[in-house]
Enzyme design. Structure first.
Site: not given
Ligand code: THU
Length: 163
Positions: A62, A64, A73, A75, A112, A115
């Site tokens: 991830n 940010e 993210c 993924e 999430c 994803c």
């Protein structure tokens, strides 16, 4: 009125040694990728590793941003890297792992909604199931054999065609 009920299947392993070797290796790569996370805001480090049908593996973590929605993210970093470097090749499996010092993580990390939708896109494209392997900070591992077990009633762009 009909009540439609859908069943999802999640396999739980108490230790990675119970899993097939190639999935164990993929999970190790996801765990290693947590170290490359840039997550100063959440302090929740996530790693992901994608294995394609031809055996190539792409990892991600991830990333940010101070403008929060600009982050992404683990993924999606791994999946988009795989699809942009090996376009059109089916994704066989994705492993996800998480690491944080901020709180206790008793269950495996689950992707999430965004994803899940991205995974659904590539699964629908190839027509082949994507296995999703999830781990947190304990030895417990959850595995689903296809994205439909994470995203029942998923949106398919294909269903918009041929009206
Ligand atoms: N995150 C992931 O990278 N993958 C998940 O499956 C759950 C959440 C990231 C997004 C954000 O950087 C941080 O974890 C906290 O939500």
């Amino acid at each position: 009125m009909n009540l439609l009920q859908f069943e999802i299947k999640v396999k739980e392993y108490s230790d990675k040694s119970e899993m097939p070797e190639n999935d164990r290796d993929l999970l190790d790569k996801a765990v290693d990728a947590t170290a490359t996370a840039y997550a100063p805001y959440s302090t929740f480090n996530v790693g992901a590793a994608v294995r394609l049908a031809g055996g190539k593996i792409f990892t991600g973590s991830n990333q940010e941003n101070s403008a929060y929605p600009s982050g992404i993210c683990a993924e999606r970093v791994a999946i988009f890297a795989a699809s942009s470097q090996q376009p059109g090749e089916a994704i066989e499996a994705i492993a996800i792992a998480a690491q944080t010092d901020s709180f206790e993580l008793l269950n495996p990390v689950t992707p999430c909604g965004s994803c899940r939708q991205v995974m659904a896109e590539y699964q629908n494209l190839s027509g082949k199931p994507i296995r999703v392997i999830m781990k947190g900070m304990t030895k417990k591992i959850w595995v689903v054999d296809g994205v439909e077990d994470l995203l029942p009633l998923m949106f398919h762009a294909d269903r918009l065609k041929n009206r």
